[in-house]
Write an enzyme that holds these catalytic residues in place. Structure first.
Site, PDB file in Angstrom:
ATOM      1  N   SER A 124      45.097  50.004  53.020  1.00 25.57           N
ATOM      2  CA  SER A 124      45.977  48.877  53.304  1.00 25.57           C
ATOM      3  C   SER A 124      46.806  49.142  54.555  1.00 25.57           C
ATOM      4  CB  SER A 124      46.908  48.693  52.105  1.00 25.57           C
ATOM      5  OG  SER A 124      48.004  47.883  52.447  1.00 25.57           O
ATOM      6  N   TYR A 149      53.288  51.858  45.416  1.00 24.58           N
ATOM      7  CA  TYR A 149      51.930  51.363  45.715  1.00 24.58           C
ATOM      8  C   TYR A 149      51.448  51.915  47.061  1.00 24.58           C
ATOM      9  CZ  TYR A 149      48.333  48.254  47.538  1.00 24.58           C
ATOM     10  OH  TYR A 149      47.191  47.770  48.123  1.00 24.58           O
ATOM     11  N   LYS A 153      48.245  54.677  48.313  1.00 17.25           N
ATOM     12  CA  LYS A 153      47.211  54.494  49.351  1.00 17.25           C
ATOM     13  C   LYS A 153      47.264  55.646  50.365  1.00 17.25           C
ATOM     14  CE  LYS A 153      45.443  50.619  47.871  1.00 17.25           C
ATOM     15  NZ  LYS A 153      44.115  50.646  47.230  1.00 17.25           N
TER      16      LYS A 153
HETATM   17  P1  NAD Z   1      42.378  42.763  42.178  1.00 19.72           P
HETATM   18  O1  NAD Z   1      43.448  43.160  41.233  1.00 19.72           O
HETATM   19  O2  NAD Z   1      41.961  41.333  42.208  1.00 19.72           O
HETATM   20  O3  NAD Z   1      41.096  43.661  41.961  1.00 19.72           O
HETATM   21  C1  NAD Z   1      41.144  44.982  41.496  1.00 19.72           C
HETATM   22  C2  NAD Z   1      40.180  45.108  40.328  1.00 19.72           C
HETATM   23  O4  NAD Z   1      40.213  46.455  39.865  1.00 19.72           O
HETATM   24  C3  NAD Z   1      40.567  44.211  39.147  1.00 19.72           C
HETATM   25  O5  NAD Z   1      39.427  43.473  38.750  1.00 19.72           O
HETATM   26  C4  NAD Z   1      40.991  45.195  38.061  1.00 19.72           C
HETATM   27  O6  NAD Z   1      40.678  44.722  36.766  1.00 19.72           O
HETATM   28  C5  NAD Z   1      40.233  46.450  38.446  1.00 19.72           C
HETATM   29  N1  NAD Z   1      40.850  47.716  38.031  1.00 19.72           N
HETATM   30  C6  NAD Z   1      42.139  48.101  38.176  1.00 19.72           C
HETATM   31  N2  NAD Z   1      42.302  49.341  37.689  1.00 19.72           N
HETATM   32  C7  NAD Z   1      41.086  49.764  37.247  1.00 19.72           C
HETATM   33  C8  NAD Z   1      40.598  50.950  36.637  1.00 19.72           C
HETATM   34  N3  NAD Z   1      41.421  51.977  36.370  1.00 19.72           N
HETATM   35  N4  NAD Z   1      39.295  51.039  36.308  1.00 19.72           N
HETATM   36  C9  NAD Z   1      38.446  49.990  36.545  1.00 19.72           C
HETATM   37  N5  NAD Z   1      38.858  48.849  37.110  1.00 19.72           N
HETATM   38  C10 NAD Z   1      40.158  48.727  37.458  1.00 19.72           C
HETATM   39  O7  NAD Z   1      42.848  43.227  43.638  1.00 19.72           O
HETATM   40  P2  NAD Z   1      42.239  42.902  45.059  1.00 19.72           P
HETATM   41  O8  NAD Z   1      43.194  42.033  45.794  1.00 19.72           O
HETATM   42  O9  NAD Z   1      40.825  42.488  44.936  1.00 19.72           O
HETATM   43  O10 NAD Z   1      42.344  44.339  45.724  1.00 19.72           O
HETATM   44  C11 NAD Z   1      41.255  45.246  45.721  1.00 19.72           C
HETATM   45  C12 NAD Z   1      41.685  46.535  46.386  1.00 19.72           C
HETATM   46  O11 NAD Z   1      42.135  46.248  47.706  1.00 19.72           O
HETATM   47  C13 NAD Z   1      42.848  47.253  45.695  1.00 19.72           C
HETATM   48  O12 NAD Z   1      42.610  48.630  45.746  1.00 19.72           O
HETATM   49  C14 NAD Z   1      44.037  46.869  46.536  1.00 19.72           C
HETATM   50  O13 NAD Z   1      45.044  47.825  46.485  1.00 19.72           O
HETATM   51  C15 NAD Z   1      43.419  46.810  47.915  1.00 19.72           C
HETATM   52  N6  NAD Z   1      44.186  45.942  48.828  1.00 19.72           N
HETATM   53  C16 NAD Z   1      44.429  44.646  48.486  1.00 19.72           C
HETATM   54  C17 NAD Z   1      45.183  43.842  49.333  1.00 19.72           C
HETATM   55  C18 NAD Z   1      45.513  42.419  48.954  1.00 19.72           C
HETATM   56  O14 NAD Z   1      46.429  41.849  49.552  1.00 19.72           O
HETATM   57  N7  NAD Z   1      44.814  41.792  48.026  1.00 19.72           N
HETATM   58  C19 NAD Z   1      45.663  44.357  50.538  1.00 19.72           C
HETATM   59  C20 NAD Z   1      45.366  45.689  50.874  1.00 19.72           C
HETATM   60  C21 NAD Z   1      44.625  46.468  49.999  1.00 19.72           C
END
Ligand code: NAD
Ligand code: UDP
Length: 332
Positions: A124, A149, A153
């Site tokens: 991120s 958080y 990362k």
């Molecule tokens: P999201 O919550 O929609 O997707 C994450 C998925 O991981 C969910 O389906 C959840 O059920 C699953 N999950 C969580 N913990 C788990 C575990 N221990 N075992 C198995 N599954 C698990 O989030 P997203 O927006 O799709 O983000 C995906 C990744 O991208 C994350 O790592 C997030 O930190 C990173 N990210 C997201 C953003 C954003 O703004 N959406 C920005 C930067 C980074």
């Protein structure tokens, strides 16, 4: 050979799985469904006309993960699974370290034991901390985390660098996302968090559907063009395509880091006005005090991803706002 997608039923994961299937890749999803639901697997199939395997598995459960690796020929992993709510992480730091950091370590251990050493990791822009310049280039390096958080990362990036230093047959790509919004053009998948959203676009969506009364714009006295904060919003499908390009690059061992953003900053008011215009909807909003921890302005320098991966974001904020609403009005 299959690609394992952890967190593949989540927001970014599901859009990435769609693009992988469109590219005729074999996909295996593991997700514990803590922030998504199993019907996403059917929706992915509805969009692509193709099937992928799904396991309801928590990545911290090594035994279950080993089973997934034993039952499938996995040669690379795209790792999305993790908790992502910045505010919540302040109240639940242990859960965030456990899920994100311990979860990643377990995944890496199982990968190593299975001889699978190709990984794309969801990092991120938050890893930059507050570098004192709005344009984030990869050379700036990591800063100080502004939340637990963000700390997870930063820690995971460090673990991945340590791992590569110990064994340079790994191929690791760390993708630093800016602000993903938008949804698949079909309107079938998108972002629909439970409860009151923290992020801007899901909040706007719920104001537009009438589920929430009013959007609070956090601060209009920043030193920006209209006083509201500026971010680099990127369409989730462009972001998903960045993963396809990063996977292609995994042919050659190394550790790589790329910004995935558009390179353009847009203010909160611009997003609100664009959403209203392209969807012909009036949004109720008010100006509220600044939110603690927000930076006035930042955006990506995406030139490294363009040069080395041949990837660049194509969609503008009009498409992002239109696709977000196209999804949200059906998902209500
Ligand atoms: P999201 O919550 O929609 O997707 C994450 C998925 O991981 C969910 O389906 C959840 O059920 C699953 N999950 C969580 N913990 C788990 C575990 N221990 N075992 C198995 N599954 C698990 O989030 P997203 O927006 O799709 O983000 C995906 C990744 O991208 C994350 O790592 C997030 O930190 C990173 N990210 C997201 C953003 C954003 O703004 N959406 C920005 C930067 C980074
Ligand atoms: N924001 C806002 N009202 C909201 C949610 C967010 O004004 O209800 C603003 C926030 O101050 C920031 C921008 O929208 O300037 C993007 O916030 P978000 O939480 O989506 O992403 P961040 O950049 O903080 O990770």
């Amino acid at each position: 050979m299959a690609i394992l997608v952890t967190g593949g039923t989540g927001y970014i994961g599901s859009h990435t799985v769609v693009e992988l299937l469109k590219n005729n890749k074999e996909v295996v999803i593991v997700d514990n469904l803590s922030n998504s639901s199993k019907d996403i697997v059917d929706k992915i199939e509805q969009i692509t006309g193709k099937k992928c395997k799904f396991y309801e598995v928590d990545i911290r459960d090594a035994e279950d993960l080993i089973k997934v690796f034993n039952e499938n020929e996995i040669d690379s992993v795209i790792h999305f699974a993790g908790l992502k709510a910045v505010g919540e992480s302040v109240y639940k730091p242990l859960e965030y370290y456990d899920n994100n950091v311990i979860g990643t370590i377990k995944l890496l251990e199982v990968m190593k034991a299975s001889g699978c050493k190709k990984l794309v990791f969801s990092s991120s822009a938050t890893v930059y901390g507050d570098p004192g310049t709005p344009k984030y280039t990869e050379e700036l390096g990591r800063g100080k985390a502004s939340s637990p958080y963000g700390a997870t990362k930063i820690t995971i990036e460090e673990i991945l660098e340590n791992l590569y230093a110990s064994d340079n047959t790994w191929t690791i790509s760390m993708l630093r996302y800016f602000n993903p919004i938008g949804a698949h053009e079909s309107g079938i998948i998108g972002e629909n968090p439970n409860g009151i959203p923290n992020n801007l676009m899901p909040y706007i969506q719920k104001v537009a559907t009438g589920e929430l009364k009013e959007l609070s714009i956090f601060g209009d006295d920043y030193d920006t063009k209209d006083g509201t904060c500026i971010r680099d919003y990127i369409h989730v499908v462009d972001l998903a395509l960045g993963h396809i390009k990063a996977l292609e690059k995994l042919e050659k061992p190394g550790i790589y880091v790329y910004n995935l953003g558009t390179g353009k900053g847009h203010s909160v008011l611009e997003i609100v006005k664009t959403f209203e215009k392209v969807n012909n909807i009036k949004l109720n909003y008010k100006i509220a005090p600044r939110r603690a921890g927000d930076l006035a302005e930042f955006f990506a320098d995406p030139s490294k991803a363009k040069k080395e991966l041949g990837w660049e974001a194509k969609k503008g904020i009009e498409e992002m706002c239109r696709d977000s609403w196209n999804f949200a009005k059906n998902a209500k």
